[in-house]
Design an enzyme around this catalytic site. Structure first.
Site, mmCIF file in Angstrom:
data_model
loop_
_atom_site.group_PDB
_atom_site.id
_atom_site.type_symbol
_atom_site.label_atom_id
_atom_site.label_comp_id
_atom_site.label_asym_id
_atom_site.label_seq_id
_atom_site.Cartn_x
_atom_site.Cartn_y
_atom_site.Cartn_z
ATOM 1 N N GLU A 76 -17.553 4.513 -17.576
ATOM 2 C CA GLU A 76 -16.465 3.906 -18.343
ATOM 3 C C GLU A 76 -16.519 4.483 -19.761
ATOM 4 O O GLU A 76 -17.536 4.349 -20.449
ATOM 5 C CB GLU A 76 -16.644 2.387 -18.378
ATOM 6 C CG GLU A 76 -15.537 1.694 -19.144
ATOM 7 C CD GLU A 76 -15.598 0.166 -19.041
ATOM 8 O OE1 GLU A 76 -16.652 -0.399 -19.364
ATOM 9 O OE2 GLU A 76 -14.582 -0.446 -18.649
ATOM 10 N N CYS A 78 -10.834 -2.803 -19.992
ATOM 11 C CA CYS A 78 -11.616 -2.723 -18.757
ATOM 12 C C CYS A 78 -10.745 -2.314 -17.571
ATOM 13 O O CYS A 78 -11.259 -1.820 -16.579
ATOM 14 C CB CYS A 78 -12.320 -4.042 -18.495
ATOM 15 S SG CYS A 78 -11.229 -5.449 -18.622
ATOM 16 N N LYS A 98 -19.482 -17.680 -27.752
ATOM 17 C CA LYS A 98 -20.030 -16.668 -28.662
ATOM 18 C C LYS A 98 -19.120 -15.447 -28.692
ATOM 19 O O LYS A 98 -19.062 -14.676 -27.744
ATOM 20 C CB LYS A 98 -21.443 -16.228 -28.246
ATOM 21 C CG LYS A 98 -22.132 -15.503 -29.407
ATOM 22 C CD LYS A 98 -23.116 -14.432 -29.027
ATOM 23 C CE LYS A 98 -22.563 -13.070 -28.768
ATOM 24 N NZ LYS A 98 -21.952 -12.362 -29.925
ATOM 25 N N GLU A 128 -17.670 -10.120 -15.991
ATOM 26 C CA GLU A 128 -16.564 -9.157 -15.884
ATOM 27 C C GLU A 128 -16.987 -7.947 -16.697
ATOM 28 O O GLU A 128 -17.125 -8.022 -17.913
ATOM 29 C CB GLU A 128 -15.276 -9.816 -16.406
ATOM 30 C CG GLU A 128 -14.041 -9.090 -15.925
ATOM 31 C CD GLU A 128 -13.668 -7.957 -16.840
ATOM 32 O OE1 GLU A 128 -14.122 -6.811 -16.564
ATOM 33 O OE2 GLU A 128 -12.950 -8.194 -17.807
HETATM 34 P P1 NAP Z 1 -21.577 -5.717 -25.074
HETATM 35 O O1 NAP Z 1 -22.812 -5.418 -25.845
HETATM 36 O O2 NAP Z 1 -21.701 -5.966 -23.626
HETATM 37 O O3 NAP Z 1 -20.856 -6.971 -25.811
HETATM 38 C C1 NAP Z 1 -20.130 -8.001 -25.171
HETATM 39 C C2 NAP Z 1 -20.586 -9.349 -25.701
HETATM 40 O O4 NAP Z 1 -21.950 -9.565 -25.322
HETATM 41 C C3 NAP Z 1 -20.568 -9.477 -27.225
HETATM 42 O O5 NAP Z 1 -20.254 -10.795 -27.586
HETATM 43 C C4 NAP Z 1 -22.000 -9.151 -27.579
HETATM 44 O O6 NAP Z 1 -22.394 -9.606 -28.846
HETATM 45 C C5 NAP Z 1 -22.732 -9.868 -26.472
HETATM 46 N N1 NAP Z 1 -24.105 -9.413 -26.260
HETATM 47 C C6 NAP Z 1 -24.679 -8.231 -26.618
HETATM 48 N N2 NAP Z 1 -25.970 -8.204 -26.245
HETATM 49 C C7 NAP Z 1 -26.240 -9.392 -25.645
HETATM 50 C C8 NAP Z 1 -27.391 -9.960 -25.043
HETATM 51 N N3 NAP Z 1 -28.551 -9.305 -24.981
HETATM 52 N N4 NAP Z 1 -27.302 -11.198 -24.507
HETATM 53 C C9 NAP Z 1 -26.130 -11.880 -24.538
HETATM 54 N N5 NAP Z 1 -25.009 -11.397 -25.117
HETATM 55 C C10 NAP Z 1 -25.055 -10.156 -25.644
HETATM 56 O O7 NAP Z 1 -20.516 -4.558 -25.263
HETATM 57 P P2 NAP Z 1 -20.409 -3.552 -26.514
HETATM 58 O O8 NAP Z 1 -21.793 -3.080 -26.926
HETATM 59 O O9 NAP Z 1 -19.603 -4.212 -27.544
HETATM 60 O O10 NAP Z 1 -19.625 -2.342 -25.860
HETATM 61 C C11 NAP Z 1 -20.336 -1.351 -25.122
HETATM 62 C C12 NAP Z 1 -19.556 -0.891 -23.920
HETATM 63 O O11 NAP Z 1 -19.358 -1.995 -23.040
HETATM 64 C C13 NAP Z 1 -18.154 -0.400 -24.201
HETATM 65 O O12 NAP Z 1 -18.128 0.925 -24.616
HETATM 66 C C14 NAP Z 1 -17.481 -0.615 -22.857
HETATM 67 O O13 NAP Z 1 -17.771 0.440 -21.991
HETATM 68 C C15 NAP Z 1 -18.138 -1.879 -22.341
HETATM 69 N N6 NAP Z 1 -17.297 -3.079 -22.618
HETATM 70 C C16 NAP Z 1 -16.593 -3.620 -21.600
HETATM 71 C C17 NAP Z 1 -15.766 -4.701 -21.844
HETATM 72 C C18 NAP Z 1 -14.953 -5.326 -20.755
HETATM 73 O O14 NAP Z 1 -13.841 -5.797 -21.014
HETATM 74 N N7 NAP Z 1 -15.465 -5.434 -19.545
HETATM 75 C C19 NAP Z 1 -15.653 -5.247 -23.122
HETATM 76 C C20 NAP Z 1 -16.417 -4.683 -24.155
HETATM 77 C C21 NAP Z 1 -17.237 -3.609 -23.872
HETATM 78 P P3 NAP Z 1 -22.382 -8.561 -30.092
HETATM 79 O O15 NAP Z 1 -20.976 -8.204 -30.303
HETATM 80 O O16 NAP Z 1 -22.942 -9.372 -31.181
HETATM 81 O O17 NAP Z 1 -23.246 -7.399 -29.692
#
Ligand code: NAP
Ligand code: MG
Length: 477
Positions: A380, A283, A174, A249
């Site tokens: 972060e 990250c 996904k 991660e």
């Molecule tokens: P996120 O919501 O954690 O998204 C990561 C993945 O998880 C996406 O594919 C997302 O889908 C999916 N997802 C979201 N809600 C979910 C749920 N309830 N169950 C299962 N999967 C789910 O991250 P974000 O909202 O895009 O970013 C928010 C913050 O997260 C950033 O500002 C950053 O601090 C952190 N982040 C960290 C990393 C890393 O490399 N560790 C990467 C991205 C973000 P959708 O895209 O459809 O929501």
């Protein structure tokens, strides 16, 4: 290669059953760039069921050499499509094209590594005290859900899917809503390369809408996730119900420690891109810089001078180093951090503003005087913002480094071997580099301590994470 915009299930393109679509926005122009089918709950079950059939129907028991052959073929076809993959990433998430090309090549390299790993990853024979013959088997788990983010969409999709497939699992991938296209391209290319239908299913769609249904599906044996701590925690809670395996991660707040004895001038010249690369949406971003007091002022001066030379702008141009942030929402989030820093009286020594009116750009920003309790120090940011502070005492500095709830990555700069080893042992993080900012190596484990996650991507450690360990005892008398 046609630009894929539907679900890739059972080796073919499908609309989502609801007909729902997501509109992608080019973050450099703020204009719509594509419409992509969005999977809904009713699309999940059939995709997981057919992945399970593909697993039982032969992928799990295919001769290892055959799996190697298919995965090498995936890598070969990926290499033919690298430019197309890079262009998709630049158009849809604003990634500078030079970085996008490197990351596309990294994805292909990951498939090459795990193609070879199929026959290099093995169990053990164990000399049991009572005698007899004892051996271990590494067996695939079944269907694995890989949920990936938008910051490095293509390489992360590859570094989850490739070891899972190499170990004999089937995968439901996904991608993030903001970056589905290169994952879809991977599904199609892998199918063309000989991966049987159903072995790699790609379901674009909103995590909020379908994530929990996918994670809790009874045929999903493991969830491998990269993203935010909040979603990671939720996945772990959901997985606990059926004791599903997880690897998470979840980002970091990584230190960059500069000792006066080291090559601090080189550190100052290279450190800006250790936090501002990918516009800080990394990250591993070294977002907390600790500088030994004696060199603090010249270091900051050199760091700021180097920051001011960074090329911010159109991600399609090869000289661009920082593109826009991925979305308007992400920029707003980062700007709220800067508002908090201003309110606390922290000093913005460069950046802080929007360099141009169109596109979700933000200048690389250097903060001094940020206090321990401030959001910019603790959380972060995931944007182009760095905090630099001096230290006098190594032990006190290490306490501040480890006071973070995160522990993913970090750098330290010194030429004193004993100090380097002492600090390496003390820092609570899964990945460290000495006199370098390099964190990701296909051959080596990548992942975090503490709330940066659990489990490891990359290297042979990822293969372990996609297998169950079975011990077999044979009586010899
Ligand atoms: P996120 O919501 O954690 O998204 C990561 C993945 O998880 C996406 O594919 C997302 O889908 C999916 N997802 C979201 N809600 C979910 C749920 N309830 N169950 C299962 N999967 C789910 O991250 P974000 O909202 O895009 O970013 C928010 C913050 O997260 C950033 O500002 C950053 O601090 C952190 N982040 C960290 C990393 C890393 O490399 N560790 C990467 C991205 C973000 P959708 O895209 O459809 O929501
Ligand atoms: Mg989210």
């Amino acid at each position: 290669m046609t630009i894929p915009t539907q679900l890739f299930v059972d080796g073919a393109w499908h609309e989502s059953r609801s007909g729902r679509k997501t509109t992608l926005i080019n973050p450099a122009t703020e204009e719509a760039s594509a419409e992509v089918s969005a999977a809904q709950i009713e699309d999940i079950d059939s995709a997981v069921q057919s992945a399970h059939r593909a697993w039982e129907g032969g992928w799990r028991s295919l001769a290892p050499g055959k799996r190697t052959e298919v995965l090498f073929n995936v890598a070969r076809l990926l290499r033919e499509e690298l430019e197309q993959i890079a262009q998709l990433e630049t158009l849809h998430i604003g990634k500078p094209i030079t970085d996008a090309r490197d990351e596309a090549a990294l994805g292909a390299r990951v498939f090459e590594f795990y193609a070879g790993a199929v026959t290099a990853f093995h169990g053990q024979t164990i000399p049991i005290a009572r005698g007899g013959f004892d051996f271990t088997l590494r067996q695939p788990m079944g269907v694995v859900a890989c949920i990936v983010p938008w910051n490095f969409p293509f390489p992360i999709a590859c570094w989850k899917a490739a070891p899972a497939l190499a170990a004999g699992n089937c995968v439901v991938l996904k991608p993030a809503s903001l970056s589905p296209l290169t994952a879809l391209a991977l599904g199609e290319i892998a199918h063309r390369a000989g991966l049987p239908p159903g072995v790699l299913q790609v379901l674009p769609g909103s995590g909020a809408a379908i994530g929990e249904t996918l994670v809790t599906h009874p045929l999903i044996r493991k969830v491998s996730f990269t993203g935010s701590t909040d979603v990671g925690r939720r996945i772990m809670e959901l997985a606990a119900r059926d004791i599903k395996r997880v690897s998470l991660e979840l980002g970091g707040k990584s230190p960059n420690i500069i000792f006066a004895d080291g090559d601090w001038k080189r550190a100052a010249a290279t450190s800006p891109m250790s936090v501002f690369a990918n516009t800080g949406q990394d990250c591993c971003a070294r977002s907390r810089v600790f500088v030994e007091r004696g060199i603090f002022e010249p270091f900051v001066e050199a760091f700021v001078a180097s920051t001011k030379t960074l090329v911010v702008g159109d991600p399609a141009r090869p000289e661009t180093q920082l593109g826009p942030l991925v979305s308007s929402g992400q920029r707003t989030t980062v700007e709220e951090f800067l508002t908090d820093a201003r309110r606390h009286g922290s000093q913005i020594v460069c950046g802080g503003g929007r360099p141009q009116s169109r596109g979700y750009y933000l200048e690389p920003t250097v903060l001094l005087g940020v206090k321990n309790e401030e959001r910019c120090w603790r959380e972060e940011i995931f944007g182009p913002v760095v905090c630099i502070r001096p230290f006098e005492d190594e032990a006190q500095m290490l306490r501040e480094v480890n006071a973070s709830s995160y522990g993913l990555s970090g750098s330290l700069w010194t030429n004193d071997l004993r100090r380097a080893l002492r600090v390496v042992r003390a820092v609570e993080s899964g990945v460290l580099s000495i006199n370098s900012h390099s964190s990701v190596h296909v051959e080596a484990p990548f992942g975090g301590f503490k709330q940066s996650g659990v489990g490891r991507d990359l290297g042979m450690a990822a293969m372990e994470g996609y297998t169950e360990l079975k011990n077999v005892y044979v009586a010899e008398t």
